[in-house]
Design a protein around this motif. Sequence first.
Motif, PDB file in Angstrom:
ATOM      1  N   LYS B 172       0.819  -1.272  -0.159  1.00  0.00           N
ATOM      2  CA  LYS B 172       0.018  -0.069  -0.153  1.00  0.00           C
ATOM      3  C   LYS B 172       0.705   1.249   0.009  1.00  0.00           C
ATOM      4  O   LYS B 172       0.521   2.314  -0.807  1.00  0.00           O
ATOM      5  N   VAL B 237      -3.045   7.717   3.252  1.00  0.00           N
ATOM      6  CA  VAL B 237      -3.636   6.593   3.883  1.00  0.00           C
ATOM      7  C   VAL B 237      -2.503   5.577   4.066  1.00  0.00           C
ATOM      8  O   VAL B 237      -2.836   4.475   4.926  1.00  0.00           O
ATOM      9  N   TRP B 238      -1.392   5.507   3.266  1.00  0.00           N
ATOM     10  CA  TRP B 238      -0.413   4.717   3.905  1.00  0.00           C
ATOM     11  C   TRP B 238       0.498   4.658   5.064  1.00  0.00           C
ATOM     12  O   TRP B 238       0.874   3.721   5.432  1.00  0.00           O
ATOM     13  N   ASP B 241      -0.954   2.551   8.254  1.00  0.00           N
ATOM     14  CA  ASP B 241      -0.787   1.035   8.163  1.00  0.00           C
ATOM     15  C   ASP B 241       0.752   0.908   8.029  1.00  0.00           C
ATOM     16  O   ASP B 241       1.133  -0.278   8.361  1.00  0.00           O
ATOM     17  N   ASP B 545     -10.033   5.226   3.726  1.00  0.00           N
ATOM     18  CA  ASP B 545      -9.748   4.102   3.288  1.00  0.00           C
ATOM     19  C   ASP B 545     -10.650   3.166   2.689  1.00  0.00           C
ATOM     20  O   ASP B 545     -10.642   2.765   1.691  1.00  0.00           O
ATOM     21  N   TYR B 548     -11.666   4.657  -0.750  1.00  0.00           N
ATOM     22  CA  TYR B 548     -10.563   4.168  -1.696  1.00  0.00           C
ATOM     23  C   TYR B 548     -10.742   2.682  -2.233  1.00  0.00           C
ATOM     24  O   TYR B 548     -10.468   2.329  -3.313  1.00  0.00           O
ATOM     25  N   ASP B 549     -10.987   2.047  -0.881  1.00  0.00           N
ATOM     26  CA  ASP B 549     -11.470   0.634  -1.441  1.00  0.00           C
ATOM     27  C   ASP B 549     -12.599   0.417  -2.168  1.00  0.00           C
ATOM     28  O   ASP B 549     -12.485  -0.298  -3.341  1.00  0.00           O
TER      29      ASP B 549
END
Lengths: 204, 621, 121
Positions: B172, B237-238, B241, B545, B548-549
């Motif tokens: 990701k 978003v990365w 995570d 997130d 985006y998914d």
Amino acid sequence: MPPAPRTTGNPHDGTPRNPARCPPPATRARFRGGPEVTLADAVFGLLGVVCLGSAVLVVTTRNVIHAALWLVVCFGALAGCYLVLTAEFVAWVQVLIYIGAIVVLMLFGAMLTRAPIGRAQELDSHNRPVAALAGLATGGVLLVLVVAAFKGAYVDVHHTAVGDGKVIGTSLFRFFVLPFELASVLLLAALVGAVVLTRRDGGR
Amino acid sequence: MTQWAIHSAWLIPALPAAAAVIGLLLWRLIPGGPAVPAIAGSAASLVMAVLVLAEVERSPGQVHQSSVFWTPTGGIPLAIGTRIDGLAAVIAVMVGVVALLVQIYSTAYMAGDRRYSVYAAEVSLFTAAMLLVVVASDLFELLIGWEVMGLCSYLLIGHYWQSEGARAAAVKAFITTRIGDTGFLFGIFVLGVGTHSFEIGRVVADPAALGHSTITAGALLLLAGVVGKSAQFPLHVWLPDAMAGPTPISALIHAATMVAAGIYAVARVYPVFLAAPVALTVLGIVACITMLGAALAALADDDLKRVLAWSTVSQLAYMAGGLAVGGWTAGIYHLLTHAAFKALLFLAAGSVLRSVGTNLMSEMGGLRTRLPVTFVTALVGAAALAGLPPFAGAFSKDGILAAAHARGGALGNAVYVVGLVTVFVTAAYVTRLVARTFFGSYRGALPHVHESPLVMTVPLVVLAFFAIALGLPLLAHSYGISRWLDAPAGSRPLEVSVGSVLLTGAIALCGVAGVALLHRRRPAEDPVLVLGRYARPLAKAFWVDEFYDRTLVRPTRALARSVLNIDRRGVDATVVGTGTATTLLGSALRRAQNGNVQAYASGLVVGVLAIVVAVSLAVAR
Amino acid sequence: MHLSLALAVSALLFGIGVYGLLARRNAIAVLMAVELMLNAANLDLVAFDAWWRDQLHAGQSFALFVVVIAAAEVGVGLAIVLAVFRLRETVAVDSLTELADRDPVRAGGDVDAADEVAVGQ
């Protein structure tokens, strides 16, 4: 004696006929305006019918032994046909070899292979319709071709060189001696081959 | 000595790179293991950087540029070399310090890891790449370092590749930053082709000559890469995570260096951005959104490292906001202080994690007595993050807010207001973090919780010292930091007034006090629950997130699946089908070979008859 | 006499022989049909010899050779039939199907090595 030159072969090429050997007109019948139907025609026709009839029986009878016997009749009729065509030597060879040896050989073979005497299992394979078609077609095509090609051809049975023993012998041993020798070698080979093929395993 | 250092500035990235190669290939031959080349490489590079900084300090305002060789490309040539100015020197020292401390810390944190040699080599390589970005004289050279950093980040996040979470997080991170990097690459193209040179010196020399639309396009494209690398909205978003990687990595890469590279790139080519106000406006808007959103998300997360990750995103937005309103020096100053206190907080978190074995704050508590050194240093870091004077974070944050206020206009006021609100939220989540982790009673299951070894606590102390000391040059040397960093013309100088510092300090104290009171009332409960059902969007980070998914990931996967199906059922089936069809045809034709002689003879006779008839008909015609 | 009569008899006799060759199950019966075909050819040869008034009598000489070859063929043919009979206890020609191309997948255990090599799977 040097060989005589071959004729052109066409009986209608203008060589004079021998009027002394023409049959009397009373025995001639008219046939479609062409050359007449002679006695030879009638005899040959009769023999041909016998031959064809017995041939049909050969290929349709359910009994192999009967088939062999009908084959004898057929060959006999053919011998008669050869006689009408003045081929005496061939006629006798036909009787001797075909009827006397080959049919006998076939009878031996039928017995050795335990062919059922009398009516038994189906003797014809499932290929019958195709076979009938093929046979009819073959016969038909050949018939049409030859009749179309040789419609007016005429064999003068009174003026051919009769094929007796002397004549055929001369022809064989003069002009066809090499094929004759080769034929004898062929027979020898066939003889040896037949013996080898039917030997049982274990011996040399 | 320092003259030589300047001329050998290429050693700064080269030494850690050599350490990476040597460490990876020859660590078995070195007594002491892979740690030796790793630490030696970082230390040597730091020494070089300090020498370079000393030389720069001697002659401030001068830019030292040297190119080693030219690469003829047929079009615009590429050069490789170094460009040392105040900014580069200071940042190089910062990177060197943090990298060295992280390497030393890792020897204890990663002790027992079977792949420590690979890890150390990757960290060294990463350090080399970041230093390459810092000292690069050519935009493509910078890009090389940029991309290698992305690669090392992927490798290091996925260090625990046995876990699916780590693998997914690494991918990701890589893909998200890659999206930004595409824009970055095209930005470099636009600027380079417009200037007919990729050298940074030439690009920033006269940006206005490129034409308004060109420079704006180039700046906006560069911003795409900055947004990706520095984890700003919408490519943020990365970073949360990425916490699946080892904690020292989070300290080095995702707090102090790589994510700061985006900010650094903007600062490096700042004249370009000054000539394209639209780009600065976009940067400012992005910064505002990110600043507050990330801070709110940090308020609700239970994972200690994720809170720090959101905090990083928010603080980076501060730097971006500072640069957007013209506060170049303020933004860079905040970058430096953030490096100190965020790395400190992450390493302290690593110490806590290693001792209690869990990331979740709901299983911690009361650790101030059991991990005393960690507690004190973490407290220093937290205070700096919250913006309490006299810790360094206060002055840098306040510098940014002052610049925003001075700029005025829609953008300046927006940054100012959002920045102030974020100060409050920042103080709140920092207090929550400290309270949940160190105060109250221990909620976990471990019978014994020990302090970390010296190798880990000493770097914490060093960083705590920097977190305090970096506030001092501001006080002692009257904007000493401004002296070292030669700000480009057109940017605002660093101004910190006592009044504004007191204002931000007061707001921060309000946040601290509020959460502290909530915690005191109910020590065992998470203070954020007082928000009731509003805590849920914060905990889910506003469902970015998930969005985006839904919109990107699932359609791509569906497309991939359909392509696979087309390949399997269409293409493969056709290929295999030709084989099957041929076999079937063969089976069909095989029936003609039934072994029955009479069948063969029939075919023969019929065929011959057909030929005879055909020939006769042809001849008769 | 009309040549076409002899040729007609010969053609029909040949057709009957073809039928017998393709339709009969007993190997001896098939050999008989073959003899019919050979005799048809002989009749043709003799008829043409008479029509040509050939001094060499090539037609009749060839007819004699045909008889010789037919005899040899019958001898060897019957030897083969006897050998097959010894092995199989039957002389039905449609049961001698070793040279059939069998489907190696569906034929079960009836496939010999040559078949498998030929198919290649």
